[in-house]
Write a protein that holds these residues in place. Sequence first.
Motif, PDB file in Angstrom:
ATOM      1  N   UNK A 142      40.726  37.823  39.518  1.00 19.41           N
ATOM      2  CA  UNK A 142      39.756  36.734  39.599  1.00 19.41           C
ATOM      3  C   UNK A 142      40.361  35.428  39.090  1.00 19.41           C
ATOM      4  N   UNK A 143      41.090  35.523  37.974  1.00 18.00           N
ATOM      5  CA  UNK A 143      41.745  34.323  37.438  1.00 18.00           C
ATOM      6  C   UNK A 143      42.789  33.797  38.417  1.00 18.00           C
ATOM      7  N   UNK A 144      43.537  34.703  39.015  1.00 21.93           N
ATOM      8  CA  UNK A 144      44.564  34.297  39.985  1.00 21.93           C
ATOM      9  C   UNK A 144      43.917  33.570  41.161  1.00 21.93           C
ATOM     10  N   UNK A 145      42.812  34.117  41.655  1.00 21.32           N
ATOM     11  CA  UNK A 145      42.120  33.512  42.797  1.00 21.32           C
ATOM     12  C   UNK A 145      41.573  32.130  42.447  1.00 21.32           C
ATOM     13  N   UNK A 146      40.818  32.057  41.382  1.00 21.83           N
ATOM     14  CA  UNK A 146      40.145  30.804  41.049  1.00 21.83           C
ATOM     15  C   UNK A 146      41.120  29.685  40.700  1.00 21.83           C
TER      16      UNK A 146
END
Length: 378
Positions: free
Chosen positions: A73-77
Motif C-alpha cells: 500500500x505504501x509503495x502504491x500510494x
Amino acid sequence: MGETVTLIATAAMGLEAIVAQEIKDLGYDEVQVENGRVVFTADVSAIPRANLWLRTADRVKLLVGRFHAYSFDELFEQTKAYPWEHYIPEDGEFPVVGKSHKSKLYSVPDCQSIVKKAIVERLKQKHGVSSWLKETGAFFRTEVAIHKDEVLLTLDTSGTGLHKRGYRVGQGEAPLKETLAAALVKITNWRADKPFVDPFCGSGTIAIEAALIGQNIAPGFNREFASEAWPFIPLNVWDDAFMEIEEKANYDQPLDITGSDIDARMIEISEANAKEAGLGDLIKWKQMQVRDLNPKQANGYLVSNPPYGERVGDVPEVEASYQDLGTIMGDHPSWSVYILTSHEGFEQHYGQKATKKRKLFNGFIKTDYYQYFGKKES
C-alpha cells in the motif's frame, strides 16, 4: 536555465570515483557518490550532455522518487504521488522493471505490477483518459529498485547501455566493455602527446578509447539515446549538446597509439572497429608477439588487459607472456605500465611489485589493476 533534475549515473564497482570526476568535469558540483552509482542535481540539459560525454558510466537515469516503503500500500500510494505526467505523455510506453534486495517487499514481480498500476492511475487521472493508455509513443524504461526498504523510482534516459558506443563491428571471445576500457585509460595520467601501447589489444577497445580521449571526442557521438524522443526535454537542448561535442572535439590532435596482438584476425577486427569509430589510420595496428615489443620513445604508457589464464591449459603461455613483458619493460624505466588481470601471481611473473594496485571487476571477474609508474626522462 531549464528545470532542475536529479540524475543517477550508474557505475561498475570500483569506478564510482572515476564517474564522479567525469560529472564534475562537465561542470556539475552537486555530486554524491554511492555504491554502484553517482547521484547529481543539474539543469535538464545535463541529460543529453551526460549521455554524450560520460565515458565510464553504464547508464544515466532520471530520479523520479526516493522513499521508504514497508508495505505494498505504501509503495502504491507513494509512487502515485509523484508527477509522472510531467515526464510520460499520454501515449508514452513505460515498461516497469525491478529489483529488490534485503527488503520486506522482496517479490519483484509484485513490486513491478504495483508500480505500473500506480503510474497508470496517475497518468489516466492527469491526462484525462478513461480507457486504456495506448503506450504507442516514446519509450520510458521505468525501474523500481528497492534496497533495505528504500525505493528508487527512475526513468532510463540512455536506452541501450552507454558502453554501446556504436563502433564495435567485431569482437573476440571475452571483449572488454568500452566503459571499463575508458576507465583504465583515465586512471592513468596519460596525455595525448605521449606514446600509448596496448600489446594485447584484442578487438582494439583500449586503444580506441584512448584515441577518443586523446582527441576529446565524446563517446556517445555515434549513437542514439531513448531520451532524445522525450517531449519534456526541449529539442534545442539536444541540438546544443550535439553542437558542443562537435566544437570541443580536437580532430587535429596528433596521436602515437599502437595496438598489437598475436592473432592476425584480432588485428583485422581492431582495424574495422577503429574505422567504424571514425579514427581511420589514427591508430597503428600490428600483428606480433609481446616478446617483440620494442618501444622507441621515452615516457610512454602501456595499458593492457592481457589473457588471465582462466583455462588451465593456457596458464603456462600466459605466465610466459607476463615474464616477457616484465623483461622488456624493465629496460624502459621511463614507461608507465598498467595491467588488468585476475592472475594472482602476476607480479611474480612480471618480476616486479606494482607501485599501486586497484581492485576492479571485469564483468563478474574480480581483477587487480597493476600500476607501475615510470621514472620520467627529460
